[in-house]
Design a protein around this motif. Structure first.
Motif, short mmCIF file in Angstrom:
data_model
loop_
_atom_site.label_atom_id
_atom_site.label_comp_id
_atom_site.label_asym_id
_atom_site.label_seq_id
_atom_site.Cartn_x
_atom_site.Cartn_y
_atom_site.Cartn_z
N ASP A 152 6.04 6.86 -0.44
CA ASP A 152 7.39 6.49 -0.01
C ASP A 152 7.89 5.36 -0.90
OD1 ASP A 152 6.94 8.27 2.05
OD2 ASP A 152 6.69 6.74 3.59
N GLY A 153 9.16 5.44 -1.29
CA GLY A 153 9.78 4.37 -2.05
C GLY A 153 9.44 4.37 -3.53
N TYR A 154 8.76 5.37 -4.02
CA TYR A 154 8.36 5.43 -5.43
C TYR A 154 9.59 5.65 -6.32
CZ TYR A 154 5.86 7.10 -9.60
OH TYR A 154 5.36 7.26 -10.87
N ASN A 155 9.63 4.97 -7.45
CA ASN A 155 10.72 5.15 -8.41
C ASN A 155 10.47 6.43 -9.19
OD1 ASN A 155 12.55 5.13 -10.51
ND2 ASN A 155 12.21 3.00 -11.04
N PRO B 44 0.83 -1.20 0.00
CA PRO B 44 0.00 0.00 0.00
C PRO B 44 0.87 1.26 0.00
CG PRO B 44 -0.50 -1.40 1.90
CD PRO B 44 0.65 -2.02 1.18
N ALA B 45 0.33 2.33 -0.58
CA ALA B 45 1.04 3.61 -0.61
C ALA B 45 1.20 4.14 0.81
CB ALA B 45 0.28 4.61 -1.46
N GLU B 46 2.41 4.60 1.13
CA GLU B 46 2.68 5.14 2.46
C GLU B 46 3.26 6.54 2.33
OE1 GLU B 46 5.02 2.56 4.90
OE2 GLU B 46 3.88 0.80 4.31
N LEU B 47 2.98 7.37 3.33
CA LEU B 47 3.53 8.72 3.42
C LEU B 47 3.99 8.93 4.86
CD1 LEU B 47 0.70 10.57 1.45
CD2 LEU B 47 3.06 10.26 0.68
N ALA B 48 5.21 8.52 5.13
CA ALA B 48 5.75 8.59 6.50
C ALA B 48 5.80 10.01 7.03
CB ALA B 48 7.13 7.95 6.56
#
Length: 151
Positions: A120-123, A25-29
């Motif tokens: 987070d972690g998106y290329n 799932p998409a995360e936004l820390a």
């Protein structure tokens, strides 16, 4: 015999899920940090999403403030762009950001900036090749040449 067929189908489905897990799932820390006084939208800017949500100022670059927000359920994430020199041209957009390999939302203020909210972690290589610059780990922006009606 029908019980064996049903059991075989259940096992095949279970193996399919295990071998092909769902995308992360998409995360936004950035939304996990404590709020500060700066995490307040300028007067006249409508908060998004509607209802209870978390909001953080994530960047202030080139006289443009970038805010990220998410609803309480964690299903909708939003980006608000506020150009300090052109306050009437603020924009906001939201997306569901279903997984970590998709943009959450892309918005633009005509003549000022186009901005993309990513998890987070998106290329980000394609964004960078397309002229977008990192203003925050989760926000990439491309400036546009001028505000319509200005010289």
């Amino acid at each position: 015999m029908p019980v064996l067929i049903i059991l075989a189908i259940v096992v095949a489905l279970a193996l399919g899920v295990l071998l092909n897990p769902l995308p992360k799932p998409a995360e936004l820390a950035v939304l996990d940090r404590p709020a500060t006084a700066a995490d307040t939208l300028p007067e006249g800017v409508a908060p998004v999403p509607n209802g209870e949500h978390t909001l953080r100022l994530v960047a202030d670059a080139d006289d443009i403030r970038y805010f990220v927000s998410r609803n309480a359920e964690g299903t909708t994430s939003c980006l608000t762009v506020y150009p300090d020199k052109h306050p009437m041209q603020w924009v906001a957009g939201c997306g569901t950001g279903g997984n970590s390999d998709q943009e959450i939302t892309r918005i633009g203020s005509n003549g000022i900036v186009t901005a993309v909210l990513v998890p987070d972690g998106y290329n980000t290589s394609e964004l960078e090749q397309g002229g977008f610059k990192k203003v925050h780990d989760n926000v990439y922006a491309a400036r546009t040449p001028r505000v319509p009606g200005s010289f």
